[in-house]
Design a protein around this motif. Sequence first.
Motif, PDB file in Angstrom:
ATOM      1  N   LEU A   4       4.156 136.899   8.841  1.00 22.09           N
ATOM      2  CA  LEU A   4       3.978 137.342   7.466  1.00 22.09           C
ATOM      3  C   LEU A   4       5.336 137.466   6.803  1.00 22.09           C
ATOM      4  O   LEU A   4       6.266 138.041   7.375  1.00 22.09           O
ATOM      5  N   ILE A   5       5.447 136.922   5.594  1.00 22.61           N
ATOM      6  CA  ILE A   5       6.687 137.002   4.822  1.00 22.61           C
ATOM      7  C   ILE A   5       6.355 137.613   3.471  1.00 22.61           C
ATOM      8  O   ILE A   5       5.621 137.016   2.675  1.00 22.61           O
ATOM      9  N   THR A   6       6.873 138.800   3.197  1.00 16.30           N
ATOM     10  CA  THR A   6       6.621 139.397   1.885  1.00 16.30           C
ATOM     11  C   THR A   6       7.521 138.748   0.840  1.00 16.30           C
ATOM     12  O   THR A   6       8.602 138.247   1.150  1.00 16.30           O
ATOM     13  N   GLY A   7       7.043 138.763  -0.389  1.00 13.52           N
ATOM     14  CA  GLY A   7       7.832 138.191  -1.475  1.00 13.52           C
ATOM     15  C   GLY A   7       8.087 136.712  -1.300  1.00 13.52           C
ATOM     16  O   GLY A   7       9.221 136.251  -1.451  1.00 13.52           O
ATOM     17  N   SER A   8       7.030 135.957  -0.993  1.00 18.67           N
ATOM     18  CA  SER A   8       7.229 134.547  -0.659  1.00 18.67           C
ATOM     19  C   SER A   8       6.785 133.576  -1.740  1.00 18.67           C
ATOM     20  O   SER A   8       6.576 132.395  -1.473  1.00 18.67           O
ATOM     21  N   ALA A   9       6.684 134.061  -2.992  1.00 21.81           N
ATOM     22  CA  ALA A   9       6.347 133.144  -4.086  1.00 21.81           C
ATOM     23  C   ALA A   9       7.549 132.315  -4.519  1.00 21.81           C
ATOM     24  O   ALA A   9       7.387 131.235  -5.098  1.00 21.81           O
ATOM     25  N   ASP A  10       8.757 132.819  -4.239  1.00 15.41           N
ATOM     26  CA  ASP A  10       9.962 132.069  -4.624  1.00 15.41           C
ATOM     27  C   ASP A  10      11.125 132.531  -3.761  1.00 15.41           C
ATOM     28  O   ASP A  10      10.987 133.368  -2.864  1.00 15.41           O
ATOM     29  N   VAL A  29       1.719 134.092   3.559  1.00 18.31           N
ATOM     30  CA  VAL A  29       2.579 134.328   2.412  1.00 18.31           C
ATOM     31  C   VAL A  29       2.060 135.523   1.627  1.00 18.31           C
ATOM     32  O   VAL A  29       0.888 135.914   1.746  1.00 18.31           O
ATOM     33  N   HIS A  30       2.913 136.091   0.823  1.00 19.22           N
ATOM     34  CA  HIS A  30       2.541 137.249   0.010  1.00 19.22           C
ATOM     35  C   HIS A  30       2.996 137.019  -1.427  1.00 19.22           C
ATOM     36  O   HIS A  30       4.126 136.577  -1.671  1.00 19.22           O
ATOM     37  N   VAL A  31       2.097 137.325  -2.364  1.00 16.94           N
ATOM     38  CA  VAL A  31       2.443 137.272  -3.784  1.00 16.94           C
ATOM     39  C   VAL A  31       2.028 138.586  -4.440  1.00 16.94           C
ATOM     40  O   VAL A  31       1.175 139.312  -3.938  1.00 16.94           O
ATOM     41  N   ASP A  35      -2.539 135.754 -10.028  1.00 18.15           N
ATOM     42  CA  ASP A  35      -2.108 134.584 -10.790  1.00 18.15           C
ATOM     43  C   ASP A  35      -0.839 133.945 -10.210  1.00 18.15           C
ATOM     44  O   ASP A  35      -0.461 132.844 -10.603  1.00 18.15           O
ATOM     45  N   ARG A  36      -0.181 134.629  -9.258  1.00 15.60           N
ATOM     46  CA  ARG A  36       0.993 134.048  -8.605  1.00 15.60           C
ATOM     47  C   ARG A  36       0.622 133.170  -7.416  1.00 15.60           C
ATOM     48  O   ARG A  36       1.494 132.531  -6.809  1.00 15.60           O
ATOM     49  N   LEU A  37      -0.657 133.121  -7.091  1.00 18.54           N
ATOM     50  CA  LEU A  37      -1.084 132.258  -5.990  1.00 18.54           C
ATOM     51  C   LEU A  37      -0.791 130.789  -6.290  1.00 18.54           C
ATOM     52  O   LEU A  37      -0.591 129.996  -5.368  1.00 18.54           O
ATOM     53  N   ASP A  54       0.936 144.286  -5.327  1.00 17.91           N
ATOM     54  CA  ASP A  54       2.193 144.698  -5.949  1.00 17.91           C
ATOM     55  C   ASP A  54       2.850 145.746  -5.054  1.00 17.91           C
ATOM     56  O   ASP A  54       2.330 146.860  -4.889  1.00 17.91           O
ATOM     57  N   LEU A  55       4.006 145.420  -4.496  1.00 22.65           N
ATOM     58  CA  LEU A  55       4.669 146.322  -3.559  1.00 22.65           C
ATOM     59  C   LEU A  55       5.310 147.519  -4.242  1.00 22.65           C
ATOM     60  O   LEU A  55       5.798 148.426  -3.546  1.00 22.65           O
ATOM     61  N   ALA A  56       5.274 147.574  -5.553  1.00 19.28           N
ATOM     62  CA  ALA A  56       5.745 148.761  -6.269  1.00 19.28           C
ATOM     63  C   ALA A  56       4.670 149.831  -6.339  1.00 19.28           C
ATOM     64  O   ALA A  56       4.944 150.962  -6.756  1.00 19.28           O
ATOM     65  N   ASP A  57       3.458 149.507  -5.919  1.00 23.36           N
ATOM     66  CA  ASP A  57       2.304 150.401  -5.996  1.00 23.36           C
ATOM     67  C   ASP A  57       1.851 150.744  -4.577  1.00 23.36           C
ATOM     68  O   ASP A  57       1.426 149.856  -3.830  1.00 23.36           O
TER      69      ASP A  57
END
Length: 244
Positions: A4-10, A29-31, A35-37, A54-57
């Motif tokens: 698992l890789i967090t923050g993997s949209a870019d 992957v993690h988004v 809509d970031r999928l 959302d990792l801020a939540d």
Amino acid sequence: MRVLITGSADGLGRLAAAQLMREGHDVVVHVRRPDRLDAVADLTSRGAMAVVGDLADVGQVRHVAEQADALGRMHAVIHNAGVYSGAAIMPVNVVAPYLLTALMQRPNRLVYLSSGMHLGGRARLDGIDWSGRRPSGTYSDSKLFVTALAAAVARLWPDVRSNSVDPGWVPTRMGGAGAPDDLREGHRTQEWLATSDDAEALTSGGHWHHRRRRRAHPSVTDEAFQNALLDSLAAFTGVAIAAE
């Protein structure tokens, strides 16, 4: 191996995901939002699985942990997601990796993204707002905290290989186009620590840069500071990282 890789949209997370898939690993992957999928559609179309949150939540971090566990125990987790500024620094850079570590089935390997800037961090927890409702602490502070978290997990869980990585100042969206370090080297160490059978990659408690151990901030290995950090995060989240 399932990784698992967090923050993997870019950025480095996406590059690591693509490389590990090329090497034949099962990648999750993690988004941040559904809509970031679309940003990882080329990876999921080739077999990558995805988790969303959302990792801020804190509530959504818990849901990410549930989604990941539903896919099966991870061989490795690369805590790559991070932000450089704003009130979300502490929730994303520190609370999320802490909570995912505490909640998910225990993997064989954990890799936490640090920064050379952690050396300028302050080993002070007074006044830190883990919720992100108000800005507190700096990016450097957050990277010092997550580097200490990696070292604390290595101490508490001797059966898990836990390490931190300084990827260097590389030309990603966060680093900027003029960043001087090698982009490939920016994600190579994470991949190596997550999957390699090299003797050095099978160690724990290290702080790494371009596959070489580096000296970390003195507070990283200070057990009293580690314990204070863990206690503060446990009090905020209601979840403790239990010792072995």
